[in-house]
Design an enzyme around this catalytic site. Structure first.
Site, PDB file in Angstrom:
ATOM      1  N   GLU A 118     -49.795  38.762 -39.907  1.00 47.53           N
ATOM      2  CA  GLU A 118     -49.199  37.484 -40.309  1.00 47.53           C
ATOM      3  C   GLU A 118     -49.939  36.917 -41.501  1.00 47.53           C
ATOM      4  OE1 GLU A 118     -49.112  34.630 -37.096  1.00 47.53           O
ATOM      5  OE2 GLU A 118     -47.292  35.521 -36.270  1.00 47.53           O
ATOM      6  N   LYS A 119     -49.220  36.188 -42.325  1.00 51.11           N
ATOM      7  CA  LYS A 119     -49.870  35.417 -43.378  1.00 51.11           C
ATOM      8  C   LYS A 119     -50.656  34.302 -42.699  1.00 51.11           C
ATOM      9  CE  LYS A 119     -48.963  33.082 -47.754  1.00 51.11           C
ATOM     10  NZ  LYS A 119     -49.975  33.893 -48.479  1.00 51.11           N
ATOM     11  N   LYS A 137     -47.184  40.060 -27.925  1.00 55.79           N
ATOM     12  CA  LYS A 137     -47.021  38.996 -28.926  1.00 55.79           C
ATOM     13  C   LYS A 137     -46.093  39.396 -30.066  1.00 55.79           C
ATOM     14  CE  LYS A 137     -49.659  36.711 -26.320  1.00 55.79           C
ATOM     15  NZ  LYS A 137     -49.028  35.803 -25.353  1.00 55.79           N
ATOM     16  N   GLY A 165     -54.196  33.520 -27.411  1.00 58.84           N
ATOM     17  CA  GLY A 165     -55.227  32.504 -27.220  1.00 58.84           C
ATOM     18  C   GLY A 165     -56.425  32.722 -28.133  1.00 58.84           C
ATOM     19  N   LYS A 191     -59.579  24.244 -25.760  1.00 56.25           N
ATOM     20  CA  LYS A 191     -59.138  22.874 -26.031  1.00 56.25           C
ATOM     21  C   LYS A 191     -60.103  21.891 -25.384  1.00 56.25           C
ATOM     22  CE  LYS A 191     -54.384  24.475 -26.081  1.00 56.25           C
ATOM     23  NZ  LYS A 191     -53.277  24.842 -25.203  1.00 56.25           N
ATOM     24  N   VAL A 241     -53.420  23.751 -18.235  1.00 61.10           N
ATOM     25  CA  VAL A 241     -54.482  22.789 -17.907  1.00 61.10           C
ATOM     26  C   VAL A 241     -54.047  21.372 -18.293  1.00 61.10           C
ATOM     27  CG1 VAL A 241     -56.868  22.100 -18.412  1.00 61.10           C
ATOM     28  CG2 VAL A 241     -56.302  24.533 -18.234  1.00 61.10           C
ATOM     29  N   ARG A 269     -46.870  29.727 -18.008  1.00 61.71           N
ATOM     30  CA  ARG A 269     -47.575  29.190 -16.838  1.00 61.71           C
ATOM     31  C   ARG A 269     -47.606  27.667 -16.934  1.00 61.71           C
ATOM     32  NH1 ARG A 269     -51.639  30.715 -20.598  1.00 61.71           N
ATOM     33  NH2 ARG A 269     -52.747  28.865 -21.339  1.00 61.71           N
ATOM     34  N   LYS A 325     -53.455  40.716 -35.929  1.00 57.55           N
ATOM     35  CA  LYS A 325     -53.396  40.208 -34.557  1.00 57.55           C
ATOM     36  C   LYS A 325     -53.036  41.335 -33.594  1.00 57.55           C
ATOM     37  CE  LYS A 325     -52.071  35.406 -35.493  1.00 57.55           C
ATOM     38  NZ  LYS A 325     -51.166  34.295 -35.068  1.00 57.55           N
ATOM     39  N   GLU A 363     -46.114  27.362 -28.127  1.00 59.03           N
ATOM     40  CA  GLU A 363     -47.124  26.870 -29.073  1.00 59.03           C
ATOM     41  C   GLU A 363     -46.631  27.037 -30.502  1.00 59.03           C
ATOM     42  OE1 GLU A 363     -51.120  28.544 -26.752  1.00 59.03           O
ATOM     43  OE2 GLU A 363     -50.791  29.008 -28.856  1.00 59.03           O
TER      44      GLU A 363
HETATM   45  C1  MV4 Z   1     -52.740  31.660 -36.640  1.00 63.37           C
HETATM   46  C2  MV4 Z   1     -53.468  30.765 -37.445  1.00 63.37           C
HETATM   47  C3  MV4 Z   1     -53.142  30.694 -38.776  1.00 63.37           C
HETATM   48  N1  MV4 Z   1     -52.169  31.473 -39.275  1.00 63.37           N
HETATM   49  N2  MV4 Z   1     -51.779  32.413 -37.196  1.00 63.37           N
HETATM   50  C4  MV4 Z   1     -55.234  31.097 -32.612  1.00 63.37           C
HETATM   51  C5  MV4 Z   1     -54.769  31.185 -31.217  1.00 63.37           C
HETATM   52  C6  MV4 Z   1     -53.438  31.803 -31.223  1.00 63.37           C
HETATM   53  N3  MV4 Z   1     -52.527  30.988 -30.454  1.00 63.37           N
HETATM   54  C7  MV4 Z   1     -53.024  31.863 -32.647  1.00 63.37           C
HETATM   55  N4  MV4 Z   1     -54.094  31.297 -33.423  1.00 63.37           N
HETATM   56  C8  MV4 Z   1     -53.954  31.085 -34.751  1.00 63.37           C
HETATM   57  N5  MV4 Z   1     -52.983  31.798 -35.336  1.00 63.37           N
HETATM   58  C9  MV4 Z   1     -51.504  32.310 -38.481  1.00 63.37           C
HETATM   59  N6  MV4 Z   1     -50.556  33.081 -39.013  1.00 63.37           N
HETATM   60  C10 MV4 Z   1     -54.477  30.023 -36.857  1.00 63.37           C
HETATM   61  C11 MV4 Z   1     -54.740  30.182 -35.506  1.00 63.37           C
HETATM   62  C12 MV4 Z   1     -55.842  29.407 -35.022  1.00 63.37           C
HETATM   63  C13 MV4 Z   1     -55.671  28.369 -34.124  1.00 63.37           C
HETATM   64  C14 MV4 Z   1     -54.417  28.041 -33.622  1.00 63.37           C
HETATM   65  C15 MV4 Z   1     -54.250  27.006 -32.740  1.00 63.37           C
HETATM   66  C16 MV4 Z   1     -55.354  26.268 -32.358  1.00 63.37           C
HETATM   67  C17 MV4 Z   1     -56.604  26.566 -32.818  1.00 63.37           C
HETATM   68  C18 MV4 Z   1     -56.779  27.618 -33.706  1.00 63.37           C
HETATM   69  C19 MV4 Z   1     -58.048  27.899 -34.171  1.00 63.37           C
HETATM   70  C20 MV4 Z   1     -58.214  28.931 -35.024  1.00 63.37           C
HETATM   71  C21 MV4 Z   1     -57.125  29.684 -35.447  1.00 63.37           C
END
Ligand code: MV4
Length: 447
Positions: free
Chosen positions: A200-201, A116, A164, A237, A295, A292, A158, A275
């Site tokens: 990350e912030k 990542k 995910g 989801k 769903v 990929r 992270k 995403e």
């Molecule tokens: C974040 C975030 C807020 N700020 N990164 C969760 C899954 C992964 N794809 C990254 N995610 C997140 N990253 C920063 N810098 C909030 C999430 C996040 C989230 C993102 C998408 C859909 C649902 C989520 C639920 C909680 C946190």
């Protein structure tokens, strides 16, 4: 040209792939675990091979068995579906070494997006907006504090091998950081065999909006608009839709071209998803790329009137892209019907389907592998059906969804249908006022 496809998956996606193969007149091989002997993918494939006992790691993740099954049946291609082998770069290398076409991207694309931190760096270099944070991995608490001071708390730690939502931790201040840093590293090492972290912030109040892209093996890549996926629970989801209720033509174009630039940077081919987090001011930030078919691909299919799985197979066999990017024609919504008890913290609830009626009619699609008398095995994920409705307007798609949910009869197991029925009548959902934390803030039962 591909002559025979082995489907290295189960459930609704295996059936979905078999249907696409039949339309393309490509014979299919199903693999199955002993727990899936009575599954429909086994019934509808042209040939079948048992690859092992119930546990995923002994069957659908058992690389030697899967490769042997392809060799025994003379399958010259393997479609991984989603999950299992879909994003395993070593598996793609093994397929190549055995002269088998992997129906998906190159091992190299998967690798470069799997880490990542490398993925984020690649995106930044391709002028795709990313969230402020560390340049690459952070090796000590001291370094972490320095970065936190620059970008400001709260921050997220992270894992580079996460994704995910796995391997992520929120940190509010320096005091929390000391403990959090070593704990998150330790957890990442245990879960992914890689302790590396980046910072990350925290972006708050944001939506999860993803861009579907499609590339061929000749360097052409297009984007197929967005999916709104903000209705999630613990990174699972539950509802997806296309287009997003907040999308504008300008934002779509900006996110779409950014996604194509990112995919170009890793020489991507096949279907893929970028995403993004989108904040209240419609700023968007790259999160991760899913290499990929996903769903929720049917909402894109119904919104644009295309067949992504057929396109994926044609791309794997070397054909050039034939479909063209276009604006959404229809509004499509997908509700994931899981064998879970929504009144009991969405606890998995496998069992036997005693009676079943699928909804139907104009603008209603059901992707499902269940049938009356089928026993849902407890070993795999709890998705039993994807209900997709589509109409010219969002209100029309929601209205159809409500009727389809009311008509859907599944007896013998508890499902997420009651949750979806509430959501279709929920003023916040109807107004499109949703973000990734929506389901954490509310108690769906009191809607
Ligand atoms: C974040 C975030 C807020 N700020 N990164 C969760 C899954 C992964 N794809 C990254 N995610 C997140 N990253 C920063 N810098 C909030 C999430 C996040 C989230 C993102 C998408 C859909 C649902 C989520 C639920 C909680 C946190």
């Amino acid at each position: 040209m591909i002559k025979k496809i082995l489907i290295a998956n189960r459930g609704e996606i295996a059936l979905r792939i078999i249907r696409a193969c039949k339309e393309l007149k490509i014979p299919t091989v199903a693999i199955y675990s002993t727990a899936d002997k009575t599954s429909l993918h086994v019934r509808f494939a042209d040939e079948v091979v048992c690859v092992g006992p119930p546990s995923g790691k002994d069957s659908y993740l058992n690389i030697p068995s899967i490769i042997a099954a392809a060799q025994i049946t003379n399958a010259d291609a393997i479609h991984p579906g989603y999950g299992f082998m879909a994003e395993n770069d070593s598996f793609v290398d093994i397929c190549n070494a055995c002269g088998i076409t992997f129906v998906g991207p190159s091992a190299d694309s998967i690798r470069r997006m799997g880490n990542k931190s490398v993925a984020k760096e690649t995106m930044r270099n391709a002028s795709v907006p990313v969230v402020p944070g560390s340049d690459g991995i952070v090796n000590s608490e001291k370094e972490a504090k320095k970065i936190a001071k620059e970008i400001g708390y709260p921050i997220l730690l992270k894992a580079v091998a996460g994704g995910g939502g796995k391997g992520m931790r929120l940190v509010n201040d320096d005091a929390e950081l000391d403990k959090a840093f070593s704990m998150t590293r330790y957890e990442a090492e245990s879960a992914f065999n890689n302790p590396d972290l980046y910072i990350e912030k925290l972006v708050t109040g944001s939506r999860h909006i993803e861009i579907q892209i499609l590339g061929d093996k000749h360097g052409n890549i297009i984007h197929l608009n967005e999916r709104e996926c903000s209705i999630q629970r613990r990174h699972q989801k539950l509802i997806e839709e296309a287009p997003s209720p907040i999308m504008t033509t300008e934002l779509r174009s900006a996110m779409g071209t950014a996604a194509v630039r990112g995919a170009m940077a890793v020489d991507y081919y096949g279907p893929g998803t970028i995403e993004f987090l989108v904040d209240n001011d419609r700023n968007f930030y790259f999160m991760e790329m899913n290499t990929r078919i996903q769903v929720e691909h049917p909402v894109t299919e119904e919104s644009l009137d295309i067949d992504l799985i057929k396109e994926q197979i044609k791309i794997a066999s070397g054909e050039k892209l034939t479909i063209e990017a276009h604006e959404p024609k229809m509004h499509a919504i997908e509700c994931r019907i899981n064998a879970e008890d929504p009144y009991n913290d969405f606890r998995p609830n496998p069992g036997t389907i005693e009676s079943l009626h699928f909804p139907g009619g104009h603008g209603v699609r059901v992707d499902s592998h269940i049938y009356t008398g089928y026993t849902i095995p407890p070993y795999y994920d709890s998705l039993v059906a994807k209900l997709i409705t589509f109409a010219p307007t969002r209100d029309g798609a929601i209205a159809k969804m409500q009727l389809a949910l009311e008509e859907f009869v599944i007896e013998g197991i508890k499902t997420t249908i009651p949750f979806h029925l509430k959501m279709m009548q929920n003023p916040d959902f109807i107004a499109g006022n949703i973000d990734t934390k929506y389901l954490e803030r509310i108690d769906w039962k009191s809607l």
